[in-house]
Write a protein that holds these residues in place. Structure first.
Motif, PDB file in Angstrom:
ATOM      1  N   PHE A 285       9.600  33.300 -41.203  1.00 30.80           N
ATOM      2  CA  PHE A 285      10.184  33.650 -39.908  1.00 30.80           C
ATOM      3  C   PHE A 285      11.198  32.592 -39.481  1.00 30.80           C
ATOM      4  N   ASP A 286      10.810  31.308 -39.570  1.00 27.01           N
ATOM      5  CA  ASP A 286      11.723  30.228 -39.188  1.00 27.01           C
ATOM      6  C   ASP A 286      12.989  30.247 -40.041  1.00 27.01           C
ATOM      7  N   LEU A 287      12.824  30.467 -41.327  1.00 21.20           N
ATOM      8  CA  LEU A 287      13.986  30.517 -42.222  1.00 21.20           C
ATOM      9  C   LEU A 287      14.905  31.682 -41.859  1.00 21.20           C
ATOM     10  N   LEU A 288      14.323  32.821 -41.501  1.00 18.12           N
ATOM     11  CA  LEU A 288      15.138  33.971 -41.093  1.00 18.12           C
ATOM     12  C   LEU A 288      15.921  33.671 -39.816  1.00 18.12           C
ATOM     13  N   THR A 289      15.316  32.947 -38.886  1.00 20.94           N
ATOM     14  CA  THR A 289      16.019  32.625 -37.635  1.00 20.94           C
ATOM     15  C   THR A 289      17.222  31.720 -37.874  1.00 20.94           C
ATOM     16  N   LEU A 290      17.264  31.088 -39.046  1.00 16.50           N
ATOM     17  CA  LEU A 290      18.364  30.184 -39.380  1.00 16.50           C
ATOM     18  C   LEU A 290      19.408  30.821 -40.286  1.00 16.50           C
ATOM     19  N   HIS A 291      19.176  32.054 -40.734  1.00 16.58           N
ATOM     20  CA  HIS A 291      20.086  32.678 -41.700  1.00 16.58           C
ATOM     21  C   HIS A 291      21.096  33.584 -41.005  1.00 16.58           C
ATOM     22  N   ASP A 292      22.369  33.401 -41.329  1.00 21.00           N
ATOM     23  CA  ASP A 292      23.461  34.144 -40.680  1.00 21.00           C
ATOM     24  C   ASP A 292      23.287  35.659 -40.703  1.00 21.00           C
ATOM     25  N   PHE A 293      22.701  36.194 -41.758  1.00 20.92           N
ATOM     26  CA  PHE A 293      22.620  37.648 -41.916  1.00 20.92           C
ATOM     27  C   PHE A 293      21.712  38.296 -40.875  1.00 20.92           C
ATOM     28  N   VAL A 294      20.645  37.605 -40.471  1.00 21.45           N
ATOM     29  CA  VAL A 294      19.660  38.221 -39.571  1.00 21.45           C
ATOM     30  C   VAL A 294      19.302  37.383 -38.349  1.00 21.45           C
ATOM     31  N   ALA A 295      19.832  36.187 -38.223  1.00 18.48           N
ATOM     32  CA  ALA A 295      19.383  35.255 -37.181  1.00 18.48           C
ATOM     33  C   ALA A 295      19.402  35.840 -35.777  1.00 18.48           C
TER      34      ALA A 295
ATOM     35  N   LEU B 139      10.280  41.527 -40.640  1.00 17.37           N
ATOM     36  CA  LEU B 139      11.002  41.226 -41.880  1.00 17.37           C
ATOM     37  C   LEU B 139      10.376  40.046 -42.621  1.00 17.37           C
ATOM     38  N   ALA B 140       9.859  39.089 -41.882  1.00 16.72           N
ATOM     39  CA  ALA B 140       9.256  37.903 -42.504  1.00 16.72           C
ATOM     40  C   ALA B 140       8.091  38.275 -43.411  1.00 16.72           C
ATOM     41  N   THR B 141       7.410  39.366 -43.114  1.00 17.70           N
ATOM     42  CA  THR B 141       6.277  39.774 -43.951  1.00 17.70           C
ATOM     43  C   THR B 141       6.727  40.269 -45.326  1.00 17.70           C
ATOM     44  N   ALA B 142       8.020  40.563 -45.459  1.00 14.80           N
ATOM     45  CA  ALA B 142       8.553  41.061 -46.730  1.00 14.80           C
ATOM     46  C   ALA B 142       9.286  39.974 -47.512  1.00 14.80           C
ATOM     47  N   GLY B 143       9.282  38.741 -47.002  1.00 16.01           N
ATOM     48  CA  GLY B 143      10.049  37.693 -47.654  1.00 16.01           C
ATOM     49  C   GLY B 143       9.203  36.528 -48.130  1.00 16.01           C
ATOM     50  N   ARG B 144       9.816  35.736 -49.004  1.00 16.89           N
ATOM     51  CA  ARG B 144       9.174  34.505 -49.464  1.00 16.89           C
ATOM     52  C   ARG B 144      10.269  33.518 -49.862  1.00 16.89           C
TER      53      ARG B 144
ATOM     54  N   ASP C 293      22.016  25.527 -58.251  1.00 15.70           N
ATOM     55  CA  ASP C 293      20.652  25.713 -57.731  1.00 15.70           C
ATOM     56  C   ASP C 293      20.636  26.311 -56.326  1.00 15.70           C
ATOM     57  N   ILE C 294      19.810  27.344 -56.144  1.00 24.00           N
ATOM     58  CA  ILE C 294      19.718  27.946 -54.812  1.00 24.00           C
ATOM     59  C   ILE C 294      18.313  27.825 -54.236  1.00 24.00           C
ATOM     60  N   ARG C 295      18.288  27.775 -52.938  1.00 24.02           N
ATOM     61  CA  ARG C 295      17.092  28.019 -52.142  1.00 24.02           C
ATOM     62  C   ARG C 295      17.430  29.269 -51.354  1.00 24.02           C
ATOM     63  N   ALA C 296      16.490  30.202 -51.326  1.00 22.99           N
ATOM     64  CA  ALA C 296      16.765  31.480 -50.687  1.00 22.99           C
ATOM     65  C   ALA C 296      15.473  32.096 -50.178  1.00 22.99           C
ATOM     66  N   ILE C 297      15.640  33.100 -49.362  1.00 20.46           N
ATOM     67  CA  ILE C 297      14.515  33.932 -48.968  1.00 20.46           C
ATOM     68  C   ILE C 297      14.636  35.189 -49.828  1.00 20.46           C
ATOM     69  N   GLU C 298      13.663  35.404 -50.693  1.00 24.72           N
ATOM     70  CA  GLU C 298      13.656  36.589 -51.539  1.00 24.72           C
ATOM     71  C   GLU C 298      12.922  37.687 -50.787  1.00 24.72           C
ATOM     72  N   MET C 299      13.611  38.800 -50.568  1.00 23.21           N
ATOM     73  CA  MET C 299      13.062  39.901 -49.783  1.00 23.21           C
ATOM     74  C   MET C 299      12.615  41.034 -50.698  1.00 23.21           C
ATOM     75  N   ASP C 300      11.446  41.571 -50.427  1.00 23.08           N
ATOM     76  CA  ASP C 300      10.915  42.725 -51.141  1.00 23.08           C
ATOM     77  C   ASP C 300      11.611  43.962 -50.584  1.00 23.08           C
ATOM     78  N   ALA C 301      12.536  44.521 -51.347  1.00 21.64           N
ATOM     79  CA  ALA C 301      13.360  45.632 -50.871  1.00 21.64           C
ATOM     80  C   ALA C 301      12.551  46.891 -50.591  1.00 21.64           C
ATOM     81  N   VAL C 302      11.511  47.136 -51.354  1.00 23.20           N
ATOM     82  CA  VAL C 302      10.685  48.323 -51.124  1.00 23.20           C
ATOM     83  C   VAL C 302      10.037  48.232 -49.740  1.00 23.20           C
ATOM     84  N   ARG C 303       9.513  47.075 -49.408  1.00 25.18           N
ATOM     85  CA  ARG C 303       8.895  46.891 -48.088  1.00 25.18           C
ATOM     86  C   ARG C 303       9.924  46.990 -46.973  1.00 25.18           C
TER      87      ARG C 303
END
Length: 158
Positions: free
Chosen positions: A7-17, A27-32, A103-113
């Motif tokens: 959730f915290d990472l999503l609040t910092l990301h331009d696409f969904v913040a 959305l946080a429940t579908a990411g890691r 090297d990337i750090r990212a939030i990987e989202m489960d597209a099906v969810r």
């Protein structure tokens, strides 16, 4: 220092913040959070599109395969970018490929969810679709510029 929640990472990301907190919670429940090293292939064209990435740091090269020429890089994207949009529309197959260029750090989202969430929440679906359309438009423009780079000047003749 404690690690940030998805959730915290999503609040910092331009696409969904700027989405409402309740939608970010869902959305946080579908990411890691993930780390992927340089050279790691996220996906290839025509493979099933079952996830997407919200890049926090590093660089991803978007490419497509050209018979006889190999994988041609169309664009490099980095922090703040979304990698992958083919998950949002049938047939849910990647239209491009993607490989980690740095090297990337990212939030990987489960597209099906995420698709299930969109089916349950039309407003969320409209919002994500609009944002993905912006991404697709940017990627098409980048592909156009890359083609101009490749073909605008006549090939040198021997």
């Amino acid at each position: 220092m404690p690690s940030l929640s998805v959730f915290d990472l999503l609040t910092l990301h331009d696409f969904v913040a700027d989405l409402p907190a309740d939608r970010l919670q869902r959305l946080a429940t579908a990411g890691r959070p993930v780390f992927r090293g340089t050279g790691h292939r996220l996906f290839r064209e025509d493979a099933p599109a079952d996830r997407f990435w919200l890049v926090q740091s590093g660089t991803v090269a978007l490419d497509f395969h050209v018979p006889g020429r190999g994988d041609i890089v169309v664009e490099h994207v980095g922090a703040g970018a979304v990698v992958g949009w083919s998950w949002a529309r049938p047939p849910y197959l990647w239209r491009f490929g993607a490989v980690v260029a740095d090297d990337i750090r990212a939030i990987e989202m489960d597209a099906v969810r995420v698709r299930e969430m969109i089916a349950e929440d039309a407003e969320l679906g409209l919002e994500l679709t609009a944002r993905l359309l912006d991404t697709v438009s940017e990627r098409l423009q980048a592909a156009r510029h890359r083609l101009v780079e490749l073909y605008a000047y006549p090939a040198a003749t021997p």
